[in-house]
Write a protein that holds these residues in place. Structure first.
Motif, mmCIF file in Angstrom:
data_model
loop_
_atom_site.group_PDB
_atom_site.id
_atom_site.type_symbol
_atom_site.label_atom_id
_atom_site.label_comp_id
_atom_site.label_asym_id
_atom_site.label_seq_id
_atom_site.Cartn_x
_atom_site.Cartn_y
_atom_site.Cartn_z
ATOM 1 N N GLY A 453 51.588 47.541 54.541
ATOM 2 C CA GLY A 453 52.518 46.992 54.769
ATOM 3 C C GLY A 453 53.020 45.637 53.845
ATOM 4 O O GLY A 453 54.086 44.787 54.197
ATOM 5 N N MET A 454 52.104 45.484 52.914
ATOM 6 C CA MET A 454 52.302 44.025 52.171
ATOM 7 C C MET A 454 52.623 44.384 50.802
ATOM 8 O O MET A 454 52.329 45.360 50.321
ATOM 9 N N PRO A 455 53.589 43.505 50.262
ATOM 10 C CA PRO A 455 53.944 43.707 48.907
ATOM 11 C C PRO A 455 52.732 43.806 47.866
ATOM 12 O O PRO A 455 51.790 42.838 48.347
ATOM 13 N N THR A 456 53.058 44.364 46.679
ATOM 14 C CA THR A 456 51.954 44.322 45.882
ATOM 15 C C THR A 456 51.194 43.310 45.477
ATOM 16 O O THR A 456 49.951 43.151 45.110
ATOM 17 N N THR A 457 52.256 42.292 45.055
ATOM 18 C CA THR A 457 51.454 41.049 44.625
ATOM 19 C C THR A 457 50.563 40.307 45.381
ATOM 20 O O THR A 457 49.208 39.862 44.992
ATOM 21 N N PRO A 458 50.892 40.012 46.760
ATOM 22 C CA PRO A 458 50.017 39.291 47.669
ATOM 23 C C PRO A 458 48.729 40.051 47.902
ATOM 24 O O PRO A 458 47.683 39.671 47.914
ATOM 25 N N ALA A 459 49.000 41.495 48.022
ATOM 26 C CA ALA A 459 47.794 42.340 48.027
ATOM 27 C C ALA A 459 46.887 42.425 47.234
ATOM 28 O O ALA A 459 45.648 42.413 47.153
ATOM 29 N N TYR A 460 47.246 42.257 45.861
ATOM 30 C CA TYR A 460 46.495 42.174 44.662
ATOM 31 C C TYR A 460 45.669 40.926 44.566
ATOM 32 O O TYR A 460 44.681 40.959 44.334
ATOM 33 N N ILE A 461 46.449 40.028 44.875
ATOM 34 C CA ILE A 461 45.690 38.343 45.037
ATOM 35 C C ILE A 461 44.607 38.482 45.881
ATOM 36 O O ILE A 461 43.440 37.861 45.415
ATOM 37 N N ILE A 462 44.756 38.969 47.007
ATOM 38 C CA ILE A 462 43.826 38.919 48.189
ATOM 39 C C ILE A 462 42.568 39.639 47.641
ATOM 40 O O ILE A 462 41.415 39.129 47.717
ATOM 41 N N GLN A 463 42.653 40.922 46.941
ATOM 42 C CA GLN A 463 41.823 41.698 46.498
ATOM 43 C C GLN A 463 40.793 41.363 45.415
ATOM 44 O O GLN A 463 39.673 41.395 45.200
ATOM 45 N N ALA A 464 41.812 40.576 44.462
ATOM 46 C CA ALA A 464 41.136 39.860 43.235
ATOM 47 C C ALA A 464 40.321 38.799 43.605
ATOM 48 O O ALA A 464 39.456 38.763 42.968
ATOM 49 N N THR A 465 40.435 38.186 44.874
ATOM 50 C CA THR A 465 39.976 36.888 45.082
ATOM 51 C C THR A 465 38.555 37.390 45.881
ATOM 52 O O THR A 465 37.513 36.720 45.648
ATOM 53 N N LEU A 466 38.715 38.477 46.520
ATOM 54 C CA LEU A 466 37.572 38.903 47.503
ATOM 55 C C LEU A 466 36.755 39.877 46.952
ATOM 56 O O LEU A 466 35.395 39.956 47.376
ATOM 57 N N VAL A 467 37.516 41.070 46.454
ATOM 58 C CA VAL A 467 36.648 42.161 46.262
ATOM 59 C C VAL A 467 36.474 42.342 44.705
ATOM 60 O O VAL A 467 35.201 42.799 44.412
ATOM 61 N N ALA A 468 37.164 41.860 43.927
ATOM 62 C CA ALA A 468 37.084 42.367 42.359
ATOM 63 C C ALA A 468 35.626 41.696 41.917
ATOM 64 O O ALA A 468 34.691 42.052 41.248
ATOM 65 N N PRO A 469 35.283 40.446 42.308
ATOM 66 C CA PRO A 469 33.990 39.744 41.918
ATOM 67 C C PRO A 469 32.743 40.741 42.104
ATOM 68 O O PRO A 469 31.752 40.632 41.503
ATOM 69 N N ALA A 470 32.719 41.205 43.611
ATOM 70 C CA ALA A 470 31.707 42.000 43.825
ATOM 71 C C ALA A 470 31.471 43.238 42.957
ATOM 72 O O ALA A 470 30.457 43.800 42.475
ATOM 73 N N LEU A 471 32.632 43.984 42.420
ATOM 74 C CA LEU A 471 32.379 45.037 41.565
ATOM 75 C C LEU A 471 32.144 44.502 40.032
ATOM 76 O O LEU A 471 31.129 45.349 39.542
ATOM 77 N N VAL A 472 32.521 43.342 39.606
ATOM 78 C CA VAL A 472 31.734 42.767 38.505
ATOM 79 C C VAL A 472 30.556 42.805 38.704
ATOM 80 O O VAL A 472 29.634 42.942 37.607
ATOM 81 N N GLU A 473 30.198 42.065 39.682
ATOM 82 C CA GLU A 473 28.616 41.972 39.827
ATOM 83 C C GLU A 473 27.371 43.203 39.542
ATOM 84 O O GLU A 473 26.717 43.039 39.420
ATOM 85 N N LEU A 474 28.420 44.151 40.327
ATOM 86 C CA LEU A 474 27.493 45.315 40.320
ATOM 87 C C LEU A 474 27.745 46.213 38.906
ATOM 88 O O LEU A 474 27.183 47.428 38.964
ATOM 89 N N GLY A 475 28.534 45.754 38.108
ATOM 90 C CA GLY A 475 28.490 46.359 36.755
ATOM 91 C C GLY A 475 29.744 46.697 36.111
ATOM 92 O O GLY A 475 29.964 47.238 35.049
ATOM 93 N N ALA A 476 30.793 46.613 36.925
ATOM 94 C CA ALA A 476 32.263 47.045 36.268
ATOM 95 C C ALA A 476 32.720 45.670 35.575
ATOM 96 O O ALA A 476 32.297 44.653 35.507
ATOM 97 N N THR A 477 33.284 46.470 34.379
ATOM 98 C CA THR A 477 33.885 44.958 33.649
ATOM 99 C C THR A 477 35.094 44.451 34.380
ATOM 100 O O THR A 477 35.527 44.956 34.980
ATOM 101 N N PRO A 478 35.126 43.022 33.807
ATOM 102 C CA PRO A 478 36.056 42.198 34.819
ATOM 103 C C PRO A 478 37.536 42.887 34.880
ATOM 104 O O PRO A 478 38.247 43.219 35.920
ATOM 105 N N LEU A 479 37.998 43.506 33.493
ATOM 106 C CA LEU A 479 39.355 44.091 33.469
ATOM 107 C C LEU A 479 39.664 45.374 34.185
ATOM 108 O O LEU A 479 40.616 45.498 34.827
ATOM 109 N N SER A 480 38.344 46.323 34.283
ATOM 110 C CA SER A 480 38.613 47.438 35.031
ATOM 111 C C SER A 480 38.259 47.264 36.541
ATOM 112 O O SER A 480 39.038 47.987 37.307
ATOM 113 N N ALA A 481 37.537 46.044 36.867
ATOM 114 C CA ALA A 481 37.549 45.795 38.432
ATOM 115 C C ALA A 481 38.900 45.372 38.750
ATOM 116 O O ALA A 481 39.416 45.724 39.734
ATOM 117 N N HIS A 482 39.563 44.252 38.055
ATOM 118 C CA HIS A 482 40.920 44.141 38.292
ATOM 119 C C HIS A 482 41.980 44.992 38.438
ATOM 120 O O HIS A 482 42.600 45.135 39.178
#
Length: 628
Positions: A453-482
């Motif tokens: 129920g959330m617009p794309t922009t805030p939904a992305y910001i939250i996930q980019a802040t909380l989730v994407a760093p974990a994906l990068v740490e596990l081997g995903a490239t920063p661009l592919s993770a985001h």
């Protein structure tokens, strides 16, 4: 809205658009804090006028009080910007005036967020604020102990939210100010001068002669409209008003017609060169050029629309639908010749982006080109009032984006000051047991939860802040993770139970929101696989040689086609059945991983299913029956 109030909003909206054109001009230079403060101030004033409370004098007085509070709090920021920039953080207690303007700004932002975007993101902001203050107490609650922190006092909170570039006036609002606003205005201008009608007419002429023409028209037109607006709901409202009735007239079920438009319009947000607002944020967060983002997003977007195109084609075959009657077709070249100049603004923006200019300057030249385009041919002339209306509509649409970015800035500020980002990433890695694909699955689930129920922009910001760093740490490239979390933030628009794009399509289709939402979810299922494809195969994002790219693209396209056919359940002129569907789904899964043995097995499965279906036997039952 009363006429005087409507005129006031129009004047403010046009003034806001002209202000941003002035700021983006290569001839001017303004301090960031002044620009962001003015941007948010105008957004708040216009927002409270548009979303004013209905009722008597008391409610109107509340609206006026909120507008006055916005002017005071943001006016303080603009007037005192020079001293605020050099203000040392947390070295002294905030003065009563500083506490008042900071807390007042948070109040008006949250209240307009509630009115314009709903309670979901407002409640999330309040939860994060509460988390900031009660962090130390979480040590006493067992399952929340990993999220405990040292706590945030009022001075730190005020400084982070109002007196720094890491809270409300952080990266998100900066991107809204510098990039998103002008791109939204560009899209609105291009539509009011006739660009939207041109793209729809050309698409109708080009696809009308094929099976399921209106559905394919919805796919192509929504992709083109998405290049202008980057909004799922706006795309549904514009193209859906034409394509959905045409699909129903041709014989498509009304639920399917609404679902096609919802999924196609959602895909507009991932279509370069003008993607959804969150794509500009991605470039800013990663510290890369926007053209790198649109280059990386190009092939995944092709795969997205390929899956949808295959689905509507096989659905047309399944229902025996014929092409449009000739009277409903247009001559493609005639339609193109009548409005080819509407392509020029898109060419201008794309050219400047590819030449390395900033998105802000590219959007500025794009808007200028759009203002000039109608006057290149006598047949496309418009009045100055039409251009003013384009500026007005664009500014109004951008208000909700600005508010979303400001409220997301509150969440990001708390995440940074509390260290939640590191803690959350550690939890994801622990739950995934260090496995990237398990982490990707958890990230997908988290995206559905955070984005509901959330617009794309805030939904992305939250996930980019909380989730994407974990994906990068596990081997995903920063661009592919985001891009991964961006895709699922976008797909949240068609993910039940709160599928806002489907909700917009349902009334046009004359069907229930729930049925359209679930049909859109099923139709868009192949799109949910695409992020896994480009994380497992970064070459899809342009990170590899041509030979490797061709191999991976072919394999990915085959996986998407297999999944689309399996979900449609039709192949070779007859029903596919659960056995055939299961085999094709298995083949699609095997094609995701970059493994030649698995790919070979998948190819054998595809050939087997295809051969059985076309040889006169049907996988609809265990025993075959002659083909018609």
């Amino acid at each position: 809205m009363p006429i005087p109030l409507e005129r006031t909003v129009t004047v403010l909206a046009v003034a806001m658009a002209l202000f941003h054109l002035l700021v983006a001009s290569p001839l001017t230079l303004f301090p960031d804090l002044i620009v962001r403060g003015t941007h948010l101030l105008l957004a708040l004033v216009i927002g409270f006028l548009i979303y004013g409370m209905k009722g008597g004098a008391v409610r109107k007085a509340i609206d006026l009080a909120l507008i006055a509070l916005s002017v005071v709090c943001l006016g303080y920021l603009v007037v005192n910007h020079a001293s605020i920039v050099v203000r040392p953080p947390w070295t002294r207690d905030a003065t009563p005036i500083e506490l008042f303007v900071a807390i007042g700004t948070i109040v008006v932002v949250l209240e307009l967020t509630r009115r314009a975007l709903g309670m979901a993101i407002t409640a999330l902001c309040l939860i994060f604020i509460l988390y900031g203050f009660i962090g130390p107490e979480l040590r006493h609650i067992g399952f929340l102990r990993p999220l405990a922190h040292s706590g945030v006092d009022l001075n730190e909170f005020v400084d982070q939210m109002y007196f720094s570039f890491e809270g409300i006036f952080g990266v998100a609002l900066g991107v809204s100010t510098s990039f998103i606003f002008l791109f939204v205005v560009f899209g609105a201008l291009l539509q009011v001068i006739g660009g939207g009608d041109f793209f729809v007419n050309v698409t109708k002429a080009a696809t009308g002669a094929t099976r399921g023409g209106p559905a394919k028209m919805a796919v192509v037109a929504s992709a083109l409209m998405g290049m202008m607006s980057g909004s799922s709901v706006a795309n549904v409202a514009t193209t859906g008003a034409i394509t959905i009735p045409m699909m129903k007239k041709l014989g498509y079920p009304k639920t399917f017609a609404g679902a096609v438009e919802a999924v196609a319009s959602t895909g507009g947000q991932i279509t370069p060169p003008i993607m959804g607002a969150a794509a500009f944020l991605m470039a800013a967060i990663l510290g890369i050029n926007y053209q790198e983002v649109i280059t990386a997003a190009a092939l995944p977007a092709v795969l997205f629309f390929l899956s949808l195109f295959v689905a509507v084609h096989w659905e047309a075959l399944k229902h025996g639908l014929q092409p449009l009657e000739r009277v409903e077709k247009g001559a493609t070249m005639r339609e193109f010749a009548a409005g080819w100049t509407f392509i020029l603004p898109l060419v201008v923006i794309t050219t400047f982006l590819m030449m390395g200019y900033t998105p802000s300057l590219s959007a500025f030249y794009g808007v200028v080109a759009t203002l000039v385009t109608p006057f290149l041919r006598r047949s496309t002339w418009v009045s100055p009032m039409v251009l003013a209306e384009g500026l007005n509509l664009g500014a109004r649409a951008a208000v909700t984006v600005a508010i979303a970015c400001a409220s997301a800035g509150i969440i990001v500020g708390i995440v940074q000051i509390s260290g939640l980002g590191f803690r959350f990433s550690s939890l994801v890695i622990a739950f995934a047991n260090g496995n990237l694909y398990a982490a990707l699955f958890l990230a997908m689930i988290a995206a559905f939860i955070f984005g509901m129920g959330m617009p794309t922009t805030p939904a992305y910001i939250i996930q980019a802040t909380l989730v994407a760093p974990a994906l990068v740490e596990l081997g995903a490239t920063p661009l592919s993770a985001h891009l991964f979390v961006f895709y699922y933030a976008v797909l949240g628009q068609i993910t039940p139970p709160v599928a806002v794009a489907a909700f917009a399509a349902a009334p046009i289709a004359g069907s229930s929101s729930t049925s359209v939402g679930w049909r859109a979810f099923a139709l868009g299922m192949p799109a949910y696989v695409i992020p896994f494809l480009f994380v497992a195969n970064p070459v899809l994002l342009g990170q590899g040689g041509w030979g490797e790219l061709l191999e991976v693209l072919s394999r990915s396209a085959a996986a998407i086609v297999c999944l689309s056919i399996a979900l449609t359940g039709w192949l070779g002129g007859r029903g596919l059945g659960w056995i055939g569907r299961g085999l094709l789904m298995l083949a699609a899964a095997l094609l995701i991983a970059p493994n030649h043995v698995l790919s070979a097995v998948a190819i054998v499965l595809c050939i087997a299913v295809w051969s059985i279906q076309w040889s006169g036997w049907s996988l609809h039952r265990l025993k075959g029956e002659p083909r018609d």
